[in-house]
Each structure stands twice: as structure tokens, then as C-alpha cells.
Scaffold this motif. Sequence first.
Motif, PDB file in Angstrom:
ATOM      1  N   TYR A  54      29.049  -4.530  17.711  1.00 27.32           N
ATOM      2  CA  TYR A  54      28.914  -5.030  16.339  1.00 27.32           C
ATOM      3  C   TYR A  54      27.463  -5.347  16.005  1.00 27.32           C
ATOM      4  N   ILE A  55      26.744  -5.939  16.935  1.00 22.01           N
ATOM      5  CA  ILE A  55      25.329  -6.256  16.710  1.00 22.01           C
ATOM      6  C   ILE A  55      24.538  -4.966  16.498  1.00 22.01           C
ATOM      7  N   ALA A  56      24.815  -3.937  17.284  1.00 21.25           N
ATOM      8  CA  ALA A  56      24.101  -2.659  17.148  1.00 21.25           C
ATOM      9  C   ALA A  56      24.356  -2.026  15.782  1.00 21.25           C
ATOM     10  N   VAL A  57      25.599  -2.082  15.318  1.00 15.46           N
ATOM     11  CA  VAL A  57      25.926  -1.518  14.007  1.00 15.46           C
ATOM     12  C   VAL A  57      25.222  -2.290  12.898  1.00 15.46           C
ATOM     13  N   VAL A  58      25.272  -3.602  12.959  1.00 17.44           N
ATOM     14  CA  VAL A  58      24.615  -4.425  11.934  1.00 17.44           C
ATOM     15  C   VAL A  58      23.100  -4.217  11.975  1.00 17.44           C
ATOM     16  N   HIS A  59      22.537  -4.099  13.172  1.00 16.23           N
ATOM     17  CA  HIS A  59      21.102  -3.839  13.302  1.00 16.23           C
ATOM     18  C   HIS A  59      20.728  -2.532  12.594  1.00 16.23           C
ATOM     19  N   GLU A  60      21.550  -1.514  12.782  1.00 18.87           N
ATOM     20  CA  GLU A  60      21.312  -0.224  12.114  1.00 18.87           C
ATOM     21  C   GLU A  60      21.430  -0.371  10.601  1.00 18.87           C
ATOM     22  N   LEU A  61      22.471  -1.058  10.151  1.00 19.50           N
ATOM     23  CA  LEU A  61      22.662  -1.244   8.704  1.00 19.50           C
ATOM     24  C   LEU A  61      21.518  -2.041   8.084  1.00 19.50           C
ATOM     25  N   MET A  62      21.062  -3.074   8.781  1.00 23.69           N
ATOM     26  CA  MET A  62      19.948  -3.867   8.255  1.00 23.69           C
ATOM     27  C   MET A  62      18.681  -3.027   8.166  1.00 23.69           C
ATOM     28  N   GLY A  63      18.465  -2.174   9.159  1.00 25.12           N
ATOM     29  CA  GLY A  63      17.302  -1.294   9.132  1.00 25.12           C
ATOM     30  C   GLY A  63      17.363  -0.338   7.955  1.00 25.12           C
ATOM     31  N   ARG A  64      18.543   0.172   7.679  1.00 28.24           N
ATOM     32  CA  ARG A  64      18.707   1.083   6.547  1.00 28.24           C
ATOM     33  C   ARG A  64      18.598   0.344   5.218  1.00 28.24           C
TER      34      ARG A  64
END
Length: 108
Positions: free
Chosen positions: A75-85
Motif C-alpha cells: 500500500y505504501i508503494a502504491v501511494v508513493h507512486e500516486l503521490m509522485g504522479r
Amino acid sequence: MCAMFSEPNPTLNAVLHVTHSSTSSLRDIGELVAEDEGLSDIVLRFANFRQVGIGREVDDIHRAALLLGANSIRYIAVVHELMGRASQIALKEKTAVAFWEDCVRRGA
């Protein structure tokens, strides 16, 4: 092409694959996370957030993986990706980042 719909970074793909694999260990997950400096920083922050009041700082990504577990790291990895985008979106950039940061805080 819009940043929101481009290919996810390779680290996210690898983390998603490894966290869904029944043969992967938390050590494997930790090694993948360690390859991405930004993701490592966030995982360590979450691990230390869970340690508040215990007085022991988590400074090793493998220990953080043990404390958080595969699901949390996914979940942290997905949110990290979304925040970057979200930060790449030209329209109301600061609002988009604030929105995702608030989502992470509320989900923690």
C-alpha cells in the motif's frame, strides 16, 4: 501522454509482484524497497511512526519490512507512486499533493 496514465516505475511493479508471491520473504521485499531511495524513506518513516513511544528508531529497511509487513509495504508503494504522479500534474499541483498526503495521514 498524461503522467497519471504512463507506465508505473519498475520498483512498484516489482514490489507488487513480490508482495503477492507466496514464495517471497520480507527480506526480498526489503531489498526491493532499498533500491528506491524515495520509497525507502517513506517506509522508514511509517515504521518509525509505529514505534513512537517505544523509544527505538528503525533505521534498517529490513527491520522496517518486518514491522510493517508485506501488505502495508504494498500500500505504501502504491501511494508513493500516486503521490509522485500527482505532483507531476500541472493543474493545481499543490492541491493534488496536499490531497494525497492527507489521504496517507488518514490511512495511517
